[in-house]
Design a protein around this motif. Structure first.
Motif, PDB file in Angstrom:
ATOM      1  N   GLY A 124       0.833  -1.196   0.000  1.00 22.05           N
ATOM      2  CA  GLY A 124       0.000   0.000   0.000  1.00 22.05           C
ATOM      3  C   GLY A 124       0.872   1.253   0.000  1.00 22.05           C
ATOM      4  O   GLY A 124       2.089   1.164   0.139  1.00 22.05           O
ATOM      5  N   CYS A 125       0.214   2.412  -0.063  1.00 20.68           N
ATOM      6  CA  CYS A 125      -1.226   2.615  -0.263  1.00 20.68           C
ATOM      7  C   CYS A 125      -1.409   3.774  -1.247  1.00 20.68           C
ATOM      8  O   CYS A 125      -2.199   4.674  -1.013  1.00 20.68           O
ATOM      9  CB  CYS A 125      -1.918   2.984   1.038  1.00 20.68           C
ATOM     10  SG  CYS A 125      -1.907   1.682   2.262  1.00 20.68           S
ATOM     11  N   ASP A 126      -0.646   3.790  -2.328  1.00 21.42           N
ATOM     12  CA  ASP A 126      -0.707   4.896  -3.270  1.00 21.42           C
ATOM     13  C   ASP A 126      -1.521   4.501  -4.501  1.00 21.42           C
ATOM     14  O   ASP A 126      -2.208   3.490  -4.507  1.00 21.42           O
ATOM     15  CB  ASP A 126       0.703   5.327  -3.670  1.00 21.42           C
ATOM     16  CG  ASP A 126       1.479   4.213  -4.356  1.00 21.42           C
ATOM     17  OD1 ASP A 126       1.029   3.060  -4.338  1.00 21.42           O
ATOM     18  OD2 ASP A 126       2.546   4.488  -4.925  1.00 21.42           O
ATOM     19  N   GLY A 127      -1.430   5.287  -5.535  1.00 21.64           N
ATOM     20  CA  GLY A 127      -2.100   5.005  -6.797  1.00 21.64           C
ATOM     21  C   GLY A 127      -1.993   6.219  -7.702  1.00 21.64           C
ATOM     22  O   GLY A 127      -2.398   7.326  -7.316  1.00 21.64           O
ATOM     23  N   GLU A 181      -1.038   2.913 -15.615  1.00 18.64           N
ATOM     24  CA  GLU A 181      -0.975   2.836 -14.168  1.00 18.64           C
ATOM     25  C   GLU A 181       0.384   3.304 -13.658  1.00 18.64           C
ATOM     26  O   GLU A 181       1.385   3.272 -14.384  1.00 18.64           O
ATOM     27  CB  GLU A 181      -1.211   1.394 -13.719  1.00 18.64           C
ATOM     28  CG  GLU A 181      -0.041   0.437 -13.924  1.00 18.64           C
ATOM     29  CD  GLU A 181       0.354   0.218 -15.380  1.00 18.64           C
ATOM     30  OE1 GLU A 181       1.544  -0.059 -15.641  1.00 18.64           O
ATOM     31  OE2 GLU A 181      -0.511   0.331 -16.267  1.00 18.64           O
ATOM     32  N   GLY A 182       0.421   3.729 -12.410  1.00 20.00           N
ATOM     33  CA  GLY A 182       1.685   4.113 -11.792  1.00 20.00           C
ATOM     34  C   GLY A 182       1.597   3.998 -10.288  1.00 20.00           C
ATOM     35  O   GLY A 182       0.511   3.953  -9.712  1.00 20.00           O
ATOM     36  N   GLY A 183       2.766   3.959  -9.655  1.00 22.26           N
ATOM     37  CA  GLY A 183       2.811   3.909  -8.200  1.00 22.26           C
ATOM     38  C   GLY A 183       3.513   2.676  -7.672  1.00 22.26           C
ATOM     39  O   GLY A 183       3.683   1.673  -8.369  1.00 22.26           O
ATOM     40  N   ASP A 238      -9.907   8.173  -5.907  1.00 25.22           N
ATOM     41  CA  ASP A 238      -9.328   8.442  -7.224  1.00 25.22           C
ATOM     42  C   ASP A 238      -7.807   8.563  -7.144  1.00 25.22           C
ATOM     43  O   ASP A 238      -7.267   9.058  -6.146  1.00 25.22           O
ATOM     44  CB  ASP A 238      -9.902   9.740  -7.799  1.00 25.22           C
ATOM     45  CG  ASP A 238     -11.338   9.572  -8.275  1.00 25.22           C
ATOM     46  OD1 ASP A 238     -11.692   8.454  -8.694  1.00 25.22           O
ATOM     47  OD2 ASP A 238     -12.101  10.558  -8.216  1.00 25.22           O
ATOM     48  N   PRO A 239      -7.111   8.144  -8.191  1.00 26.72           N
ATOM     49  CA  PRO A 239      -5.644   8.218  -8.195  1.00 26.72           C
ATOM     50  C   PRO A 239      -5.125   9.634  -8.391  1.00 26.72           C
ATOM     51  O   PRO A 239      -5.849  10.522  -8.855  1.00 26.72           O
ATOM     52  CB  PRO A 239      -5.262   7.324  -9.386  1.00 26.72           C
ATOM     53  CG  PRO A 239      -6.436   7.406 -10.307  1.00 26.72           C
ATOM     54  CD  PRO A 239      -7.645   7.519  -9.419  1.00 26.72           C
ATOM     55  N   ALA A 240      -3.873   9.835  -8.045  1.00 32.50           N
ATOM     56  CA  ALA A 240      -3.166  11.072  -8.372  1.00 32.50           C
ATOM     57  C   ALA A 240      -2.754  11.024  -9.840  1.00 32.50           C
ATOM     58  O   ALA A 240      -2.660   9.951 -10.444  1.00 32.50           O
ATOM     59  CB  ALA A 240      -1.943  11.232  -7.476  1.00 32.50           C
ATOM     60  N   LEU A 241      -2.510  12.196 -10.419  1.00 31.77           N
ATOM     61  CA  LEU A 241      -2.119  12.279 -11.830  1.00 31.77           C
ATOM     62  C   LEU A 241      -0.651  12.679 -11.947  1.00 31.77           C
ATOM     63  O   LEU A 241      -0.213  13.662 -11.348  1.00 31.77           O
ATOM     64  CB  LEU A 241      -2.977  13.309 -12.569  1.00 31.77           C
ATOM     65  CG  LEU A 241      -2.585  13.575 -14.031  1.00 31.77           C
ATOM     66  CD1 LEU A 241      -2.787  12.333 -14.891  1.00 31.77           C
ATOM     67  CD2 LEU A 241      -3.374  14.761 -14.592  1.00 31.77           C
ATOM     68  N   THR A 242       0.103  11.905 -12.730  1.00 31.51           N
ATOM     69  CA  THR A 242       1.503  12.215 -13.016  1.00 31.51           C
ATOM     70  C   THR A 242       1.675  12.472 -14.508  1.00 31.51           C
ATOM     71  O   THR A 242       1.223  11.680 -15.337  1.00 31.51           O
ATOM     72  CB  THR A 242       2.421  11.052 -12.607  1.00 31.51           C
ATOM     73  OG1 THR A 242       2.398  10.909 -11.189  1.00 31.51           O
ATOM     74  CG2 THR A 242       3.861  11.314 -13.041  1.00 31.51           C
ATOM     75  N   ILE A 243       2.299  13.592 -14.829  1.00 30.53           N
ATOM     76  CA  ILE A 243       2.743  13.838 -16.199  1.00 30.53           C
ATOM     77  C   ILE A 243       4.193  13.371 -16.264  1.00 30.53           C
ATOM     78  O   ILE A 243       5.065  13.914 -15.568  1.00 30.53           O
ATOM     79  CB  ILE A 243       2.651  15.332 -16.574  1.00 30.53           C
ATOM     80  CG1 ILE A 243       1.222  15.847 -16.388  1.00 30.53           C
ATOM     81  CG2 ILE A 243       3.140  15.546 -18.007  1.00 30.53           C
ATOM     82  CD1 ILE A 243       0.183  15.159 -17.262  1.00 30.53           C
ATOM     83  N   ALA A 244       4.454  12.352 -17.061  1.00 29.49           N
ATOM     84  CA  ALA A 244       5.783  11.763 -17.157  1.00 29.49           C
ATOM     85  C   ALA A 244       6.389  12.076 -18.520  1.00 29.49           C
ATOM     86  O   ALA A 244       5.775  11.787 -19.551  1.00 29.49           O
ATOM     87  CB  ALA A 244       5.706  10.255 -16.951  1.00 29.49           C
ATOM     88  N   ILE A 245       7.566  12.683 -18.519  1.00 30.59           N
ATOM     89  CA  ILE A 245       8.309  12.940 -19.754  1.00 30.59           C
ATOM     90  C   ILE A 245       9.444  11.934 -19.810  1.00 30.59           C
ATOM     91  O   ILE A 245      10.322  11.935 -18.948  1.00 30.59           O
ATOM     92  CB  ILE A 245       8.890  14.372 -19.802  1.00 30.59           C
ATOM     93  CG1 ILE A 245       7.827  15.411 -19.414  1.00 30.59           C
ATOM     94  CG2 ILE A 245       9.467  14.651 -21.178  1.00 30.59           C
ATOM     95  CD1 ILE A 245       6.648  15.486 -20.342  1.00 30.59           C
ATOM     96  N   TYR A 283      -7.380   3.695  -6.899  1.00 30.86           N
ATOM     97  CA  TYR A 283      -7.570   3.172  -8.251  1.00 30.86           C
ATOM     98  C   TYR A 283      -8.854   3.670  -8.919  1.00 30.86           C
ATOM     99  O   TYR A 283      -9.128   3.317 -10.056  1.00 30.86           O
ATOM    100  CB  TYR A 283      -7.574   1.637  -8.214  1.00 30.86           C
ATOM    101  CG  TYR A 283      -6.391   1.066  -7.472  1.00 30.86           C
ATOM    102  CD1 TYR A 283      -5.099   1.343  -7.898  1.00 30.86           C
ATOM    103  CD2 TYR A 283      -6.563   0.271  -6.337  1.00 30.86           C
ATOM    104  CE1 TYR A 283      -3.999   0.852  -7.218  1.00 30.86           C
ATOM    105  CE2 TYR A 283      -5.470  -0.232  -5.647  1.00 30.86           C
ATOM    106  CZ  TYR A 283      -4.193   0.054  -6.090  1.00 30.86           C
ATOM    107  OH  TYR A 283      -3.108  -0.442  -5.414  1.00 30.86           O
ATOM    108  N   GLY A 284      -9.619   4.493  -8.222  1.00 30.69           N
ATOM    109  CA  GLY A 284     -10.857   5.027  -8.769  1.00 30.69           C
ATOM    110  C   GLY A 284     -11.930   5.058  -7.705  1.00 30.69           C
ATOM    111  O   GLY A 284     -12.095   4.089  -6.955  1.00 30.69           O
TER     112      GLY A 284
END
Length: 365
Positions: A22-25, A75-77, A122-129, A99-100
């Motif tokens: 646990g316990c991210d997303g 998915e990420g985390g 709801d999950p956090a949002l990551t912008i990945a470059i 996860y929602g």
């Protein structure tokens, strides 16, 4: 199949155990940056993270505009990326996380059948470059940073909590630097084992240590150390995080050399009072264990990288699976390296057969 590979095949064919992480997303929206566009469909991307950094420095006194090309939404985390390795190797990890809220986000759909998902919101949002040799992650952390142990506890009945934490062989908690209530989660986890049989091991990935103060860092280390005699604790870091750890606990920064780093890891591990300290880099992994001593395993830097975000978590997933049985420390590192190498070149986790084939390719096994 030679004897070196046979031991891994036998281990994987008998792999078993219950894993709770646990316990991210996070949902990762991943892009690459256009360096030069030739046509509507043809372009070259910025290959190196350093190139992008130099571009920013060169234009620091003005504006910087770049063209983003989407690569994937996925998915990420810590929980889901580490749990993927265990799931594809035949386990069914328990993954409480984000996860929602109303429904499982499509980014996690593939995991519903192979993992035991418990969604807390709801999950956090990551912008990945992504670049050929690294990545830049920019995250709206509100969903993760505002999640507390009280929220977690309210989501489950007492009976559900007991079921979730019962018969766990390996317990994992990730991303200390991104989770404001990390200590609360850790203490909440430990509270469950006042009455239940404790897991055989607990595993941590703190993520970017630099993000939080030395005071909070040392506080968390001491809190975890206080339970190490009850549950052996493993702390996993990348090459940047191990240097930061050494700096913060007042020991000489080690050279990132596989043959010599073990001595520094031993000193650091003993100072923080953990059972195991593990470091992973693109070229090698090394570890210090109270029971097994020090070891390292060489990892060839992968050249055909198609996904770098999640590489460290894949190492963690491989190492955790390797820790469920009686593999010596060197073999645990080899297995974790192979899981990483497969992930970054295939953008998914390996099956048992694929992991064995990946280990066979390694020069150090």
């Amino acid at each position: 199949m030679n004897s070196d590979i046979q031991k891994y095949a036998e281990y994987l064919n008998n792999l078993s155990g219950n894993v709770l992480l646990g316990c991210d997303g996070f949902v990762d929206e991943t892009y690459e940056i256009v360096e030069e566009r030739k046509s509507l469909t043809e372009f070259t991307a910025i290959e190196h993270l350093k190139q992008f950094g130099e571009l920013l420095v060169d234009r620091a006194d003005g504006g910087v505009g770049v063209e983003l090309v989407p690569k994937r939404r996925c998915e990420g985390g810590f929980g889901i990326n580490s749990g993927r390795i265990a799931a594809i190797l035949g386990l069914k990890p328990r993954l409480p996380g984000l996860y929602g809220k109303a429904n499982i986000d499509p980014a996690f759909a593939e995991f519903e059948a192979i993992c035991e998902l418990h969604s807390l919101g709801d999950p956090a949002l990551t912008i990945a470059i992504e670049f050929g040799d690294g990545k830049l992650l920019m995250t709206n952390l509100e969903a993760v940073s505002s999640l507390t142990w009280a929220d977690f506890e309210q989501h489950f009945s007492q009976e559900q909590l007991k079921e979730l934490f019962s018969d766990v062989d390996l317990l994992g908690l990730g991303y200390w630097s991104l989770t404001a209530d990390f200590d609360g989660f850790f203490q909440g986890f430990m509270k469950q084992y006042e009455t239940l049989t404790p897991p055989r091991r607990m595993f941590f990935d703190f993520a970017d240590i630099k993000k939080k103060s030395s005071e909070s860092f040392v506080k968390s280390l001491k809190l975890i150390e206080s339970y190490n005699s009850k549950i052996p604790m493993t702390f996993s870091l990348n090459e940047h995080e191990v240097l930061e750890l050494c700096s913060r606990i007042g020991i000489e920064r080690p050279e990132l050399n596989p043959a010599t780093i073990g001595a520094s890891l031993k000193i650091a591990r003993e100072k923080i009072g953990f059972d195991e300290l593990v470091v992973h880099t693109p070229e090698f992994a090394a570890a210090s264990s109270a029971a097994d001593g020090e070891a390292y395993a060489i990892q060839e830097r992968q050249t055909n990288v198609i996904r770098s975000a999640g590489a460290g978590d894949s190492f963690n997933g491989g190492y955790m699976c390797a820790s469920l049985g009686d593999l010596p420390i060197k073999e645990r590192l080899v297995m974790a390296n192979a899981a990483t190498a497969f992930f970054v070149t295939h953008a998914t986790g390996p099956t048992k057969e694929e992991l064995i084939a990946q280990i066979e390719k390694a020069s150090d096994k």
